[in-house]
Enzyme design. Structure first.
Site, short mmCIF file in Angstrom:
data_model
loop_
_atom_site.label_atom_id
_atom_site.label_comp_id
_atom_site.label_asym_id
_atom_site.label_seq_id
_atom_site.Cartn_x
_atom_site.Cartn_y
_atom_site.Cartn_z
N HIS A 72 14.74 3.34 -9.69
CA HIS A 72 13.82 3.04 -10.80
C HIS A 72 13.31 4.34 -11.41
O HIS A 72 12.79 5.20 -10.70
CB HIS A 72 12.62 2.22 -10.29
CG HIS A 72 12.95 0.78 -10.03
ND1 HIS A 72 12.02 -0.21 -10.13
CD2 HIS A 72 14.11 0.17 -9.69
CE1 HIS A 72 12.59 -1.38 -9.88
NE2 HIS A 72 13.85 -1.17 -9.60
N TYR A 200 2.57 -3.27 -12.57
CA TYR A 200 1.24 -3.26 -11.94
C TYR A 200 0.25 -3.78 -13.00
O TYR A 200 0.18 -3.23 -14.10
CB TYR A 200 0.84 -1.83 -11.57
CG TYR A 200 1.58 -1.25 -10.39
CD1 TYR A 200 2.78 -0.58 -10.54
CD2 TYR A 200 1.04 -1.36 -9.09
CE1 TYR A 200 3.44 -0.04 -9.44
CE2 TYR A 200 1.70 -0.81 -7.99
CZ TYR A 200 2.90 -0.17 -8.18
OH TYR A 200 3.55 0.38 -7.09
N PRO A 292 -1.71 -0.51 -0.09
CA PRO A 292 -0.29 -0.42 -0.50
C PRO A 292 -0.07 -0.20 -2.00
O PRO A 292 1.05 -0.03 -2.44
CB PRO A 292 0.29 -1.76 -0.06
CG PRO A 292 -0.85 -2.66 0.15
CD PRO A 292 -2.04 -1.82 0.47
N LYS A 296 2.56 4.15 -0.59
CA LYS A 296 2.53 5.41 0.16
C LYS A 296 2.55 5.23 1.67
O LYS A 296 2.63 6.21 2.41
CB LYS A 296 1.27 6.21 -0.22
CG LYS A 296 1.33 6.74 -1.63
CD LYS A 296 2.41 7.79 -1.82
CE LYS A 296 2.78 7.96 -3.28
NZ LYS A 296 4.23 7.88 -3.49
N TYR A 384 3.41 9.38 -7.64
CA TYR A 384 4.12 8.13 -7.30
C TYR A 384 5.50 8.44 -6.72
O TYR A 384 5.91 7.82 -5.72
CB TYR A 384 4.27 7.25 -8.54
CG TYR A 384 4.63 5.81 -8.20
CD1 TYR A 384 5.96 5.43 -8.02
CD2 TYR A 384 3.64 4.85 -8.03
CE1 TYR A 384 6.29 4.13 -7.68
CE2 TYR A 384 3.97 3.53 -7.70
CZ TYR A 384 5.31 3.19 -7.52
OH TYR A 384 5.64 1.90 -7.16
P1 FAS Z 1 4.61 0.18 12.17
O1 FAS Z 1 3.30 -0.53 12.36
O2 FAS Z 1 5.57 -0.32 11.15
O3 FAS Z 1 5.41 0.19 13.57
C1 FAS Z 1 4.72 0.44 14.77
C2 FAS Z 1 5.56 -0.19 15.89
O4 FAS Z 1 4.92 0.12 17.14
C3 FAS Z 1 5.61 -1.71 15.79
O5 FAS Z 1 6.95 -2.14 15.86
C4 FAS Z 1 4.78 -2.20 16.97
O6 FAS Z 1 5.29 -3.40 17.52
C5 FAS Z 1 4.92 -1.05 17.96
N1 FAS Z 1 3.80 -0.92 18.88
C6 FAS Z 1 2.48 -1.07 18.64
N2 FAS Z 1 1.77 -0.83 19.77
C7 FAS Z 1 2.66 -0.53 20.75
C8 FAS Z 1 2.55 -0.20 22.11
N3 FAS Z 1 1.36 -0.13 22.71
N4 FAS Z 1 3.68 0.03 22.83
C9 FAS Z 1 4.90 -0.03 22.22
N5 FAS Z 1 5.09 -0.33 20.91
C10 FAS Z 1 3.96 -0.57 20.19
N6 FAS Z 1 3.52 0.17 2.88
C11 FAS Z 1 4.01 0.27 1.63
O7 FAS Z 1 4.39 1.39 1.23
N7 FAS Z 1 4.06 -0.83 0.79
C12 FAS Z 1 3.65 -2.09 1.21
O8 FAS Z 1 3.70 -3.06 0.45
C13 FAS Z 1 3.15 -2.25 2.52
N8 FAS Z 1 2.74 -3.49 2.97
C14 FAS Z 1 2.22 -3.59 4.24
C15 FAS Z 1 1.75 -4.84 4.75
C16 FAS Z 1 1.21 -4.92 6.04
C17 FAS Z 1 0.70 -6.27 6.56
C18 FAS Z 1 1.10 -3.78 6.84
C19 FAS Z 1 0.48 -3.85 8.23
C20 FAS Z 1 1.56 -2.54 6.36
C21 FAS Z 1 2.13 -2.45 5.05
N9 FAS Z 1 2.61 -1.23 4.56
C22 FAS Z 1 3.11 -1.09 3.30
C23 FAS Z 1 2.57 -0.06 5.34
C24 FAS Z 1 3.78 -0.10 6.24
O9 FAS Z 1 4.94 -0.14 5.47
C25 FAS Z 1 3.65 1.07 7.15
O10 FAS Z 1 3.29 2.25 6.44
C26 FAS Z 1 4.90 1.32 7.94
O11 FAS Z 1 5.23 0.14 8.62
C27 FAS Z 1 4.59 2.49 8.89
O12 FAS Z 1 5.56 2.50 9.86
P2 FAS Z 1 5.20 2.89 11.36
O13 FAS Z 1 4.34 4.09 11.35
O14 FAS Z 1 6.50 2.88 12.08
O15 FAS Z 1 4.23 1.72 11.92
C1 PHB Z 2 6.76 -3.96 -2.53
O1 PHB Z 2 7.81 -4.14 -3.18
O2 PHB Z 2 6.52 -4.57 -1.46
C2 PHB Z 2 5.74 -2.98 -3.05
C3 PHB Z 2 6.05 -2.20 -4.14
C4 PHB Z 2 5.10 -1.30 -4.62
C5 PHB Z 2 3.86 -1.24 -4.02
C6 PHB Z 2 3.55 -2.05 -2.91
C7 PHB Z 2 4.48 -2.93 -2.44
O3 PHB Z 2 2.93 -0.38 -4.51
#
Ligand code: FAS
Ligand code: PHB
Length: 389
Positions: A72, A200, A292, A296, A384
């Site tokens: 994009h 957005y 989100p 980032k 961005y």
């Molecule tokens: P993660 O949380 O993805 O992974 C951590 C891992 O550690 C998990 O698999 C968990 O099961 C494991 N774990 C936890 N405790 C443990 C323990 N004690 N022992 C062993 N394993 C353990 N980011 C965006 O950029 N755009 C979005 O739209 C977006 N939406 C999101 C929605 C939600 C509900 C959440 C929670 C986050 C969202 N994020 C979004 C952010 C997300 O993408 C994170 O930045 C990304 O998953 C970060 O990855 P990790 O640091 O690997 O953490």
């Molecule tokens: C998504 O596609 O899930 C998405 C894209 C942009 C954002 C957040 C989430 O800023």
């Protein structure tokens, strides 16, 4: 058991770090609390910075991303009945790539399993020992049996609710947090995206975001009260509300359909300092959380992984501790800039229930400034697409 690096967490941070260490001949063991299918079932990020794409290429895991990722060059910003476009490529020379976190995580799991990686699922009671000493180790249980892994370093990639951050003594940790008074209701639907680029929207009724995963898989979000539950929202109610928050040309052409995933995420800004303590290094959501809005979360986890794998390569391959000694300071410098952008963009695009008429005027002036000024759009574009590592 002994290894060079124990990685706690098999999400994108842990998997990418493990794969980058592997291609540099450094051994790691990943401890994951859940099953692989559970991790892959979480629908999260959708937009990747070029920096993360580069890391996936360096890890040798970018073939599908390059083949299926959607590049994009800009995004649409809508407020009330006006729309304008911010051109990322014109301002920065870089696009962003739309490729779901689920697919990126799947590619990393496939690569790790193909390389015969040590990934231990369904671990319980993970504990970190002697992280600030010379003989760090990690204990855990699986199927009722207790295990210990001796190691040189521990990477805490276990997300916001993990054990790693809590292992750093409270008198060492400084935590910074802002909780937003609204959440995001997200829907995944097998429908064609309403527009080829993201939209957005800051409407009188609140924020909305139109995103996608591919030509027949769309991802939509609307701001909702933090008191809402997913059960409060039927598909019909969601689509009706989304249309009310989009300018007519998009609302009138939006293709709706049954949700295949529906969830509510709370929004917070959070950072813990320092991001390292002795031989323990925090990566990704274990150390920081962003709303989100600016996409980032995953991308800042990627820059942490870049700094940490580079530091570990310096240690093992060049016998230098400089990267390890400066990891926290270097990672936090970029983390805070991502926190700032995510806070700015969230404040700009959401209707805070506590907003005063003056606050609204400030928001409208900021949006008009972004609409009218090329330099302001250039600054937004730089943030961005991702600031340099
Ligand atoms: P993660 O949380 O993805 O992974 C951590 C891992 O550690 C998990 O698999 C968990 O099961 C494991 N774990 C936890 N405790 C443990 C323990 N004690 N022992 C062993 N394993 C353990 N980011 C965006 O950029 N755009 C979005 O739209 C977006 N939406 C999101 C929605 C939600 C509900 C959440 C929670 C986050 C969202 N994020 C979004 C952010 C997300 O993408 C994170 O930045 C990304 O998953 C970060 O990855 P990790 O640091 O690997 O953490
Ligand atoms: C998504 O596609 O899930 C998405 C894209 C942009 C954002 C957040 C989430 O800023």
């Amino acid at each position: 058991m002994k290894t060079q690096v124990v990685i706690i967490g098999g999400g994108p941070s842990g998997l990418l770090l493990s794969q980058l260490l592997h291609v540099n001949g450094i051994h790691s063991v990943i401890l994951e609390r859940k099953t692989k299918d559970y991790v892959l079932g979480r629908i999260r990020a959708g937009v990747l910075e070029q920096g993360l794409v580069d890391l996936m290429q360096r890890a040798g895991v970018s073939d599908r991303l390059m083949a299926e990722g959607d590049f994009h060059d800009g995004t649409v910003i809508a407020f009330e009945d006006q729309t304008f476009r911010v051109d990322f490529t014109r301002h920065t020379g870089k696009p962003v790539v739309v490729y779901g976190q689920t697919e990126l995580t799947r590619d990393l799991y496939d690569a790790r399993e193909k390389a015969g990686a040590d990934i231990i699922y369904n671990v319980e009671n993970v504990e970190i020992h002697d992280a600030d000493g010379d003989t760090p180790s990690v204990t855990y249980q699986t199927k009722g049996n207790s295990h210990r892994i001796a190691c040189d370093f521990i990477a805490g990639c276990d997300g916001f609710h993990g054990v790693s951050r809590r292992t750093i003594p409270q008198n060492v940790r400084n935590e910074f947090e802002k909780v937003y008074p609204f959440g995001w209701l997200g829907v995944l639907s097998q429908t064609p995206p309403v527009h080829p680029e993201l939209i957005y929207s800051n409407s009188r009724r609140g924020f909305a975001l139109c995103s996608m995963r591919n030509a027949n898989l769309s991802r939509y979000y609307i701001q909702c009260p933090i008191t809402d539950a997913v059960g409060d929202w039927s598909d019909t109610a969601f689509w009706t509300e989304l249309k009310r928050r989009l300018p007519a040309p998009f609302a009138d052409t939006l293709v709706t359909g049954p949700s295949i995933e529906k969830s509510i995420a709370s929004l917070r800004s959070f950072v813990t300092e320092p991001m390292s303590w002795g031989r323990l290094f925090l990566c990704g959501d274990a150390a920081h959380i962003v709303p989100p809005t600016g996409a980032k979360g995953l991308n800042t986890a990627a820059s942490d992984v870049h700094y940490l794998y580079s530091a570990l390569c310096d240690h093992y391959l060049n016998n230098s501790s400089h990267g390890i000694d400066t990891y926290s300071e270097k990672a936090l410098s970029r983390v805070w800039k991502a926190e700032r952008f995510s806070w700015w963009f969230s404040t700009l695009m959401h209707r805070d229930p506590n907003q005063t008429p003056f606050d609204l005027k400030m928001q409208q002036a900021e949006l008009a400034f972004l609409r009218d000024d090329d330099m302001v759009q250039a600054v937004m574009a730089q943030n961005y697409v991702g600031l340099p590592y």
